[in-house]
Design a protein around this motif. Structure first.
Motif, PDB file in Angstrom:
ATOM      1  N   PRO A 191       0.802  -1.231   0.000  1.00 26.60           N
ATOM      2  CA  PRO A 191       0.000   0.000   0.000  1.00 26.60           C
ATOM      3  C   PRO A 191       0.837   1.285   0.000  1.00 26.60           C
ATOM      4  O   PRO A 191       0.462   2.278   0.618  1.00 26.60           O
ATOM      5  CB  PRO A 191      -0.834  -0.119   1.265  1.00 26.60           C
ATOM      6  CG  PRO A 191      -0.085  -1.018   2.159  1.00 26.60           C
ATOM      7  CD  PRO A 191       0.730  -1.919   1.280  1.00 26.60           C
ATOM      8  N   GLN A 240      -1.197   6.190  -5.451  1.00 28.46           N
ATOM      9  CA  GLN A 240      -0.877   4.823  -5.071  1.00 28.46           C
ATOM     10  C   GLN A 240       0.201   4.298  -6.014  1.00 28.46           C
ATOM     11  O   GLN A 240       0.064   4.363  -7.232  1.00 28.46           O
ATOM     12  CB  GLN A 240      -2.114   3.937  -5.176  1.00 28.46           C
ATOM     13  CG  GLN A 240      -3.189   4.294  -4.206  1.00 28.46           C
ATOM     14  CD  GLN A 240      -4.415   3.418  -4.400  1.00 28.46           C
ATOM     15  OE1 GLN A 240      -4.537   2.678  -5.348  1.00 28.46           O
ATOM     16  NE2 GLN A 240      -5.340   3.525  -3.474  1.00 28.46           N
ATOM     17  N   ASP A 257      -9.184  -4.367  -3.573  1.00 29.69           N
ATOM     18  CA  ASP A 257      -8.083  -3.489  -3.951  1.00 29.69           C
ATOM     19  C   ASP A 257      -7.389  -4.030  -5.203  1.00 29.69           C
ATOM     20  O   ASP A 257      -6.980  -5.189  -5.240  1.00 29.69           O
ATOM     21  CB  ASP A 257      -7.092  -3.376  -2.801  1.00 29.69           C
ATOM     22  CG  ASP A 257      -6.087  -2.260  -2.989  1.00 29.69           C
ATOM     23  OD1 ASP A 257      -6.175  -1.544  -4.005  1.00 29.69           O
ATOM     24  OD2 ASP A 257      -5.226  -2.102  -2.110  1.00 29.69           O
ATOM     25  N   ARG A 308      -4.504  -3.441  -6.249  1.00 29.47           N
ATOM     26  CA  ARG A 308      -3.095  -3.759  -6.020  1.00 29.47           C
ATOM     27  C   ARG A 308      -2.908  -5.210  -5.588  1.00 29.47           C
ATOM     28  O   ARG A 308      -1.880  -5.815  -5.871  1.00 29.47           O
ATOM     29  CB  ARG A 308      -2.513  -2.813  -4.980  1.00 29.47           C
ATOM     30  CG  ARG A 308      -2.469  -1.375  -5.466  1.00 29.47           C
ATOM     31  CD  ARG A 308      -2.049  -0.427  -4.394  1.00 29.47           C
ATOM     32  NE  ARG A 308      -3.075  -0.376  -3.365  1.00 29.47           N
ATOM     33  CZ  ARG A 308      -3.040   0.410  -2.308  1.00 29.47           C
ATOM     34  NH1 ARG A 308      -2.022   1.213  -2.128  1.00 29.47           N
ATOM     35  NH2 ARG A 308      -4.007   0.407  -1.427  1.00 29.47           N
ATOM     36  N   SER A 309      -3.906  -5.769  -4.919  1.00 24.65           N
ATOM     37  CA  SER A 309      -3.841  -7.175  -4.520  1.00 24.65           C
ATOM     38  C   SER A 309      -3.764  -8.082  -5.738  1.00 24.65           C
ATOM     39  O   SER A 309      -2.931  -8.992  -5.811  1.00 24.65           O
ATOM     40  CB  SER A 309      -5.056  -7.555  -3.688  1.00 24.65           C
ATOM     41  OG  SER A 309      -5.155  -6.763  -2.542  1.00 24.65           O
TER      42      SER A 309
END
Length: 126
Positions: free
Chosen positions: A32, A39, A97, A99-100
């Motif tokens: 994160p 981000q 999310d 990004r996961s």
């Protein structure tokens, strides 16, 4: 001498698996990250580069084809377990999310491709 080389190869493979676990932990903890107010999951780039390298190195130090997959399996298991059952019940890998998904895909797909490459080379010498 052959027994010593076999022991050294196994020890090297164990170190590579340990490296994969430690990289998975660091990549999860720093996923994160922000660069200013944006981000910026730089650990995905780390996973994209390091996981195929670990698989290629494991293939060099293993005689069986499945041993080359050990760093990839260890990385994925660490990301899955620590990401969903994180410390203190925290979820480090939330399903909503992006990004996961980027970390999981970026960590597994290039390494799986490298695994196919190194296993293919063993199947077709020459």
């Amino acid at each position: 001498m052959s027994g010593l080389l076999r022991w050294a190869d196994r020890a090297t493979l164990a170190v590579l698996v340990l490296d994969a676990v430690l990289l998975a932990v660091l990549e999860l903890f720093f996923l994160p990250s922000y660069l200013g107010s944006v981000q910026f999951p730089v650990t995905v780039a780390v996973a994209v580069v390091t996981n195929p390298v670990l698989v290629a190195l494991a293939a060099r130090f293993s005689t069986g084809g499945l041993a080359a997959a050990a760093p990839l399996v260890a990385w994925f298991a660490t990301v899955f377990v620590l990401g969903t059952l994180g410390p203190g019940g925290d979820m480090l890998l939330p399903a909503e999310d992006w990004r996961s998904y980027l970390l999981i895909g970026g960590g597994t797909l290039p390494a799986a491709a490298m695994l196919g490459i190194v296993r293919g080379r063993r199947s077709y010498p020459g």
